[in-house]
Design an enzyme around this catalytic site. Structure first.
Site, PDB file in Angstrom:
ATOM      1  N   GLY A  84       0.829  -1.204   0.000  1.00 51.12           N
ATOM      2  CA  GLY A  84       0.000   0.000   0.000  1.00 51.12           C
ATOM      3  C   GLY A  84       0.860   1.249   0.000  1.00 51.12           C
ATOM      4  CG  PHE A 116      -2.763   9.483   3.717  1.00 49.90           C
ATOM      5  CD1 PHE A 116      -2.262  10.746   3.979  1.00 49.90           C
ATOM      6  CD2 PHE A 116      -3.878   9.372   2.919  1.00 49.90           C
ATOM      7  CE1 PHE A 116      -2.849  11.881   3.442  1.00 49.90           C
ATOM      8  CE2 PHE A 116      -4.484  10.499   2.378  1.00 49.90           C
ATOM      9  CZ  PHE A 116      -3.962  11.750   2.640  1.00 49.90           C
ATOM     10  N   GLY A 117      -0.509   5.758   4.887  1.00 49.56           N
ATOM     11  CA  GLY A 117       0.214   4.978   5.885  1.00 49.56           C
ATOM     12  C   GLY A 117       1.497   4.379   5.320  1.00 49.56           C
ATOM     13  CB  VAL A 168      -1.159  -7.775  -2.390  1.00 48.00           C
ATOM     14  CG1 VAL A 168      -1.139  -8.824  -1.283  1.00 48.00           C
ATOM     15  CG2 VAL A 168       0.189  -7.082  -2.486  1.00 48.00           C
ATOM     16  CD  GLU A 175     -14.924  17.607   1.852  1.00 49.32           C
ATOM     17  OE1 GLU A 175     -14.372  18.078   2.845  1.00 49.32           O
ATOM     18  OE2 GLU A 175     -14.449  16.662   1.222  1.00 49.32           O
ATOM     19  CG  ASP A 223      -8.736   4.200   6.018  1.00 46.82           C
ATOM     20  OD1 ASP A 223      -8.376   4.918   6.967  1.00 46.82           O
ATOM     21  OD2 ASP A 223      -9.354   4.643   5.027  1.00 46.82           O
TER      22      ASP A 223
HETATM   23  C1  LIG Z   1     -13.124  10.765  -0.991  1.00 49.57           C
HETATM   24  C2  LIG Z   1     -12.341  10.686   0.296  1.00 49.57           C
HETATM   25  C3  LIG Z   1     -12.115  11.840   1.039  1.00 49.57           C
HETATM   26  C4  LIG Z   1     -11.377  11.786   2.225  1.00 49.57           C
HETATM   27  N1  LIG Z   1     -11.160  12.945   2.923  1.00 49.57           N
HETATM   28  C5  LIG Z   1     -10.384  12.910   4.028  1.00 49.57           C
HETATM   29  C6  LIG Z   1     -10.065  14.115   4.734  1.00 49.57           C
HETATM   30  O1  LIG Z   1     -10.513  15.202   4.356  1.00 49.57           O
HETATM   31  N2  LIG Z   1      -9.260  14.016   5.815  1.00 49.57           N
HETATM   32  C7  LIG Z   1      -8.752  12.826   6.239  1.00 49.57           C
HETATM   33  O2  LIG Z   1      -7.996  12.789   7.225  1.00 49.57           O
HETATM   34  N3  LIG Z   1      -9.044  11.678   5.611  1.00 49.57           N
HETATM   35  C8  LIG Z   1      -9.838  11.692   4.522  1.00 49.57           C
HETATM   36  N4  LIG Z   1     -10.134  10.534   3.866  1.00 49.57           N
HETATM   37  C9  LIG Z   1      -9.676   9.276   4.434  1.00 49.57           C
HETATM   38  C10 LIG Z   1      -8.229   9.018   4.082  1.00 49.57           C
HETATM   39  O3  LIG Z   1      -8.014   9.179   2.708  1.00 49.57           O
HETATM   40  C11 LIG Z   1      -7.890   7.616   4.530  1.00 49.57           C
HETATM   41  O4  LIG Z   1      -8.125   7.508   5.913  1.00 49.57           O
HETATM   42  C12 LIG Z   1      -6.430   7.290   4.239  1.00 49.57           C
HETATM   43  O5  LIG Z   1      -6.197   7.329   2.845  1.00 49.57           O
HETATM   44  C13 LIG Z   1      -6.058   5.917   4.782  1.00 49.57           C
HETATM   45  O6  LIG Z   1      -4.724   5.690   4.518  1.00 49.57           O
HETATM   46  P1  LIG Z   1      -4.199   4.215   4.254  1.00 49.57           P
HETATM   47  O7  LIG Z   1      -2.729   4.326   4.062  1.00 49.57           O
HETATM   48  O8  LIG Z   1      -4.724   3.297   5.292  1.00 49.57           O
HETATM   49  O9  LIG Z   1      -4.895   3.766   2.900  1.00 49.57           O
HETATM   50  P2  LIG Z   1      -4.899   4.476   1.490  1.00 49.57           P
HETATM   51  O10 LIG Z   1      -4.374   5.857   1.555  1.00 49.57           O
HETATM   52  O11 LIG Z   1      -6.263   4.267   0.950  1.00 49.57           O
HETATM   53  O12 LIG Z   1      -3.855   3.613   0.660  1.00 49.57           O
HETATM   54  C14 LIG Z   1      -4.064   2.268   0.395  1.00 49.57           C
HETATM   55  C15 LIG Z   1      -3.183   1.886  -0.772  1.00 49.57           C
HETATM   56  O13 LIG Z   1      -3.192   0.467  -0.888  1.00 49.57           O
HETATM   57  C16 LIG Z   1      -3.292   0.104  -2.239  1.00 49.57           C
HETATM   58  N5  LIG Z   1      -3.908  -1.226  -2.302  1.00 49.57           N
HETATM   59  C17 LIG Z   1      -5.127  -1.597  -1.837  1.00 49.57           C
HETATM   60  N6  LIG Z   1      -5.344  -2.901  -2.062  1.00 49.57           N
HETATM   61  C18 LIG Z   1      -4.232  -3.381  -2.675  1.00 49.57           C
HETATM   62  C19 LIG Z   1      -3.843  -4.667  -3.165  1.00 49.57           C
HETATM   63  N7  LIG Z   1      -4.647  -5.746  -3.066  1.00 49.57           N
HETATM   64  N8  LIG Z   1      -2.640  -4.792  -3.760  1.00 49.57           N
HETATM   65  C20 LIG Z   1      -1.803  -3.724  -3.884  1.00 49.57           C
HETATM   66  N9  LIG Z   1      -2.132  -2.487  -3.430  1.00 49.57           N
HETATM   67  C21 LIG Z   1      -3.319  -2.323  -2.829  1.00 49.57           C
HETATM   68  C22 LIG Z   1      -4.162   1.190  -2.859  1.00 49.57           C
HETATM   69  O14 LIG Z   1      -3.938   1.290  -4.256  1.00 49.57           O
HETATM   70  C23 LIG Z   1      -3.701   2.437  -2.090  1.00 49.57           C
HETATM   71  O15 LIG Z   1      -2.665   3.111  -2.758  1.00 49.57           O
HETATM   72  C24 LIG Z   1     -10.873  10.554   2.678  1.00 49.57           C
HETATM   73  C25 LIG Z   1     -11.102   9.393   1.939  1.00 49.57           C
HETATM   74  C26 LIG Z   1     -11.822   9.452   0.751  1.00 49.57           C
HETATM   75  C27 LIG Z   1     -12.065   8.201  -0.060  1.00 49.57           C
END
Ligand SMILES: Cc1cc2nc3c(=O)[nH]c(=O)nc-3n(C[C@H](O)[C@H](O)[C@H](O)COP(=O)(O)OP(=O)(O)OC[C@H]3O[C@@H](n4cnc5c(N)ncnc54)[C@H](O)[C@@H]3O)c2cc1C
Length: 430
Positions: A15, A18-19, A83, A175, A304
């Site tokens: 992934g 953000f994380g 994955v 939004e 998430d």
């Molecule tokens: C429309 C929208 C608006 C948002 N607005 C806000 C906001 O204003 N403020 C805020 O704090 N948060 C906001 N969020 C929430 C925030 O974006 C998420 O909490 C954050 O992105 C979570 O980070 P993460 O690293 O867990 O996952 P993500 O940032 O979602 O990253 C996950 C990554 O894993 C990859 N992935 C997934 N499955 C697979 C797989 N099987 N194989 C390979 N790669 C994979 C994806 O391509 C992605 O790049 C918003 C979310 C959305 C959808």
């Protein structure tokens, strides 16, 4: 942790959101051999996706190739692949159409996905905003609806085509509906000859009894008043019963529309299944205080996809700030272990508050000790989002676009990228 001094410790991060990106960046000088795997080639700033969907920004303004971020970090390798599982016994990440990737330490940061409350068949009629491709699809549907309305020959079709329904009144739904209203009332107002885009009907539905339910009630009430003043119809306490090609039934009322947007529930990506464990709430993976899997200290789950309690005992919210802080924390823990220190400090979330924008010059901000509405909140919202964008180029481009749009109501990305045939094809029943 591997002990062979000649062989670098292999950290695999699944992934590049953000994380995952924060974890990889924290491992920059750790001496570990880091592999970042993502199914896309870019890191996406999801909070501004709704602006791509409503033609205010282009995808490239908020997406950055993951490779380019790590260009100068030879210990970080990037793989674009999907994955599909994890072999915990062999310590390998299994990929679709590519050989498995071995790990010593694994960080799972695959985020969440939308859930249509067990009705996956609704997704084709009411798509959600999660990926760059998804945002372009929404934009095509939105702009395409105005184009088709211009050609409509009867009042019913025109009304149906100019009715936009957003399901889910959290920050994304609010939004999105605000931005659709501004697009219709101002940006497109003089572009058509047959229809009046300003007459478009925008309906925002939610099963709950208020918009922005995670905000204090006073801010929710303010947001509801603002939305109504923009001509958006609120349907609160109206759970969705059916979604089909012709519209939605919410709270017993049928709303005819060909342009529905889903901004309701989310669930975890299938990480629990990959790990062969029972998922927690909404399929999330329960982790310990240091973000590790309780029975596998070499596996971390963050963002998430993870379920972790905050200082008040309540689950941490699915926010970019949580994912980013967890990623940074986990990266540091791994680096500490590699340096021979314990590396097991618990994660503590620093809550900076929450923000949501409603429309031009209008937002709500809740910092706990300070609550703001209107223009001051909007200025803070804009500044924070600009600062959080991943690089200077994106910041500059988004800033210029916003300034331009603020003065002119213009939206420069009003391009439909799919031919008309494809737009209607997607909506045909299977
Ligand atoms: C429309 C929208 C608006 C948002 N607005 C806000 C906001 O204003 N403020 C805020 O704090 N948060 C906001 N969020 C929430 C925030 O974006 C998420 O909490 C954050 O992105 C979570 O980070 P993460 O690293 O867990 O996952 P993500 O940032 O979602 O990253 C996950 C990554 O894993 C990859 N992935 C997934 N499955 C697979 C797989 N099987 N194989 C390979 N790669 C994979 C994806 O391509 C992605 O790049 C918003 C979310 C959305 C959808």
């Amino acid at each position: 942790m591997s002990t062979d001094r000649n062989e670098a410790h292999r950290v695999v991060i699944v992934g590049g959101g953000f994380g995952g990106m924060a974890a990889a960046q924290a491992l920059r000088r750790s001496g570990a051999q880091v592999t970042v795997i993502d199914r896309t080639n870019h890191n996406l700033f999801q909070p501004l996706l709704y602006q791509v969907a409503t033609a205010a920004l282009s995808t490239t303004d908020i997406a950055l190739p993951i490779r380019s971020v790590f260009r100068r970090q030879p210990n970080i390798r990037v793989i674009m692949a999907v994955v599909r599982g994890i072999d915990r016994a062999a310590r390998e990440v299994q990929l679709e159409d590519a050989p498995p990737v071995p790990y010593d330490t694994l960080v799972l940061a695959t985020g969440s996905r939308y859930s249509w409350f067990g009705h996956d068949e609704w997704a084709r009629f009411a798509p959600a905003l999660k990926t760059s491709a998804g945002a372009l699809d929404l934009r095509n549907r939105l702009l395409g609806a105005f184009e088709r309305a211009e050609l409509a020959t009867d009042a019913d079709s025109m009304r149906r085509l100019l009715t936009f329904v957003v399901i889910g009144a959290g920050p994304t739904g609010v939004e999105l509906s605000g931005a659709i209203a501004e697009l219709a009332r101002y940006t497109l107002a003089r572009d058509f000859r047959h229809i009046r885009p300003g007459d478009a009907r925008i309906v925002l539905c939610d099963a709950g009894d208020r918009v922005l339910a995670s905000f204090p009630e006073r801010l929710s009430r303010y947001a509801a008043r603002q939305l109504e003043s923009m001509g958006i119809e609120l349907r609160l306490g109206a759970p969705v019963e059916t979604v089909d090609a012709g519209g939605v039934v919410a709270g017993g009322e049928r709303i005819a529309s060909e342009c529905l947007f889903w901004a309701a529930g989310t669930e975890a990506t299938p990480v629990a299944r990959w790990l062969g464990i029972e998922g927690g709430r909404r399929g999330l993976v329960p982790v310990g205080p240091d973000c590790r899997l309780p029975d596998a200290p070499e596996i971390f789950v963050i963002g998430d996809a993870a379920q972790q309690a905050g200082a008040n005992g309540k689950p941490l919210p699915g926010l970019g700030s949580v994912a980013k802080q967890q990623g940074r924390h986990v990266g540091r823990l791994i680096a500490e272990r590699l340096a021979g220190r314990p590396g097991n400090a618990p994660f503590r979330y620093k809550d900076w508050g929450q923000l949501a924008t409603i429309g031009r010059s209008s937002a709500v901000a809740d910092f706990g000790w300070l609550r703001l509405t209107g223009f001051p909140a909007w200025v803070i919202w804009s500044a924070v989002h600009l600062l959080l964008l991943v690089n200077a180029r994106s910041r500059a481009v988004v800033y210029v676009n916003w300034i331009w749009a603020w003065f002119t109501y213009g939206r420069g990305a009003r391009v439909i990228t799919a031919p008309r045939a494809q737009q209607t094809e997607k909506r045909q029943p299977a």
